[in-house]
Design a protein around this motif. Structure first.
Motif, mmCIF file in Angstrom:
data_model
loop_
_atom_site.group_PDB
_atom_site.id
_atom_site.type_symbol
_atom_site.label_atom_id
_atom_site.label_comp_id
_atom_site.label_asym_id
_atom_site.label_seq_id
_atom_site.Cartn_x
_atom_site.Cartn_y
_atom_site.Cartn_z
ATOM 1 N N GLN A 172 -3.679 -39.235 7.635
ATOM 2 C CA GLN A 172 -3.681 -37.849 8.114
ATOM 3 C C GLN A 172 -4.327 -36.869 7.127
ATOM 4 O O GLN A 172 -4.367 -35.675 7.390
ATOM 5 C CB GLN A 172 -2.227 -37.409 8.369
ATOM 6 C CG GLN A 172 -1.575 -38.098 9.560
ATOM 7 C CD GLN A 172 -2.154 -37.631 10.891
ATOM 8 O OE1 GLN A 172 -2.430 -36.464 11.087
ATOM 9 N NE2 GLN A 172 -2.378 -38.565 11.806
ATOM 10 N N TYR A 181 -7.395 -36.561 6.128
ATOM 11 C CA TYR A 181 -8.752 -36.107 6.436
ATOM 12 C C TYR A 181 -8.923 -35.969 7.945
ATOM 13 O O TYR A 181 -8.267 -36.676 8.711
ATOM 14 C CB TYR A 181 -9.777 -37.085 5.863
ATOM 15 C CG TYR A 181 -9.724 -37.118 4.359
ATOM 16 C CD1 TYR A 181 -10.294 -36.098 3.609
ATOM 17 C CD2 TYR A 181 -9.060 -38.144 3.693
ATOM 18 C CE1 TYR A 181 -10.224 -36.105 2.222
ATOM 19 C CE2 TYR A 181 -8.986 -38.163 2.303
ATOM 20 C CZ TYR A 181 -9.568 -37.132 1.586
ATOM 21 O OH TYR A 181 -9.487 -37.129 0.218
ATOM 22 N N HIS A 202 -11.725 -25.040 12.977
ATOM 23 C CA HIS A 202 -12.341 -26.368 12.826
ATOM 24 C C HIS A 202 -13.809 -26.229 12.439
ATOM 25 O O HIS A 202 -14.321 -26.971 11.598
ATOM 26 C CB HIS A 202 -12.244 -27.149 14.136
ATOM 27 C CG HIS A 202 -10.875 -27.650 14.441
ATOM 28 N ND1 HIS A 202 -10.625 -28.665 15.321
ATOM 29 C CD2 HIS A 202 -9.671 -27.266 13.961
ATOM 30 C CE1 HIS A 202 -9.323 -28.888 15.384
ATOM 31 N NE2 HIS A 202 -8.720 -28.041 14.572
ATOM 32 N N ALA A 231 -14.106 -25.315 8.844
ATOM 33 C CA ALA A 231 -13.777 -26.485 8.027
ATOM 34 C C ALA A 231 -14.954 -27.461 8.027
ATOM 35 O O ALA A 231 -15.367 -27.959 6.973
ATOM 36 C CB ALA A 231 -12.520 -27.167 8.563
ATOM 37 N N LEU A 247 -17.155 -28.791 4.927
ATOM 38 C CA LEU A 247 -17.133 -30.231 4.626
ATOM 39 C C LEU A 247 -18.530 -30.779 4.359
ATOM 40 O O LEU A 247 -18.706 -31.703 3.559
ATOM 41 C CB LEU A 247 -16.485 -31.003 5.783
ATOM 42 C CG LEU A 247 -14.954 -31.026 5.770
ATOM 43 C CD1 LEU A 247 -14.406 -31.545 7.094
ATOM 44 C CD2 LEU A 247 -14.414 -31.874 4.613
#
Lengths: 218, 218
Positions: free
Chosen positions: A89, A91, A121, A124, A128
């Protein structure tokens, strides 16, 4: 704008499904397509909506990576030969799919569907991309319906049509300088400060020490 | 989720036009609605598409703020009584509209349409929310179709339904700690690290020194 090279895997994330010709071209030409749990559902819906277009209907994922949360038992069964479960959980699905590609030996990835839908999201996913470059030394690009995100380190030169809208987000770089941008860049503190710039020639260059993220509008 | 209080102005930016009932409710109930150049066009299209809905057709901006780039001469003429031109190029339309509201004496603003469309604009707009709190001491919220962004400073408590998905983005805060979140927060370095959290009670609290941004999913 380049299309997907045949040896670069494509990860389809579960943001907005591509509609612009550039990300759609990358999707259709993908030789190695990795779906996350949620994006497999989106891909199958997209195929159903385009039954008359062979280049779409014949699209099949090479692998499906996720924790299985968003997949029906029927789909898990149907795709069991290419389904790879990462239960941890820590990543998100994008990173699970990315780690899968790294384990397959890829050092370059093109991403689709990273933005749209839940705004948190999307933020993020964008951050990333820089993290993947920094931590995995991955060469990545993410194509949305509006442009392409390219995380960078150090000095870089980009081919681009004169007039292309470009934004630069600083992720800790120092000594930021630009050539052939309408407004000279500097060591931005805020994410918004490097946005709304414009290419003034057929290429532009950035000099920097450290990481930053370029967005080129189509 | 609260609806727009009648004394809080609403700025409609030119990202995706609201479709979810929460941002739409805020738009319809706005007593003081500020459009940017581009969003005036979007508002007029939206009104045309909903001719049978009085609450939409009667929506009129209280002010239109921008540099005029995106407005036809006809619209500039029609809205000349409420059109405010900020010609300077250092700030985007969102900041121009924000400064206009500050000059009108408002200390609180609700934003709509900050995300969607160009991904770089969305990222800039989100980071501007924190900047408005930091530099203008403005109390702001931005409602998208998926959730609400709330820039914060110091210790804050939020009412939220148990199970609400929440993301916390660190904008330089130190000593980040949480109560009633599924995963305890910490001094995140990366924008993605505080995403995908969940409220475990009917409220949650964050302790911090400095600035951070909360996203609550509807």
């Amino acid at each position: 704008m380049e299309q997907n090279g045949s040896n670069i895997p494509v990860i389809l994330a579960n943001g907005d499904f591509p509609t612009h010709r550039i990300p759609l071209g990358i999707l259709k030409n993908a030789d190695y397509l990795v779906c996350t749990d949620g994006s497999l559902n989106a891909l199958l819906r997209f195929k159903k909506e385009h039954l008359s277009d062979l280049s779409i209907v014949e699209l099949e994922p090479s692998a499906v990576v996720g924790d299985g949360d968003s997949l029906s038992d029927e789909l898990k069964e149907k795709y069991s030969h290419i389904y790879v479960e990462y239960a941890e959980q820590d990543y998100n699905d994008l990173t699970k799919a990315t780690r899968f590609c790294i384990e397959k030996g890829y050092s370059e990835i093109n991403y689709l569907g990273i933005s749209g839908k839940r705004d948190d999201h999307a933020m993020a996913n964008v951050s990333l991309l820089v993290w993947y470059l920094k931590n995995f030394k991955l060469k990545v690009k993410a194509y949305t319906d509006h442009g392409v995100f390219i995380p960078c380190c150090g000095d870089c030169t980009f081919n681009a049509q004169k007039g292309t809208q470009v934004s630069i987000f600083n992720f800790g770089a120092k000594g930021l300088k630009s050539t052939n941008l309408k407004w000279d860049i500097y060591d931005f503190d805020e994410l918004w400060q490097g946005t709304l710039n414009e290419v003034t020639s057929d290429s532009f260059s950035i000099k920097a020490e450290g990481y930053y993220l370029v967005f080129l509008n189509y």
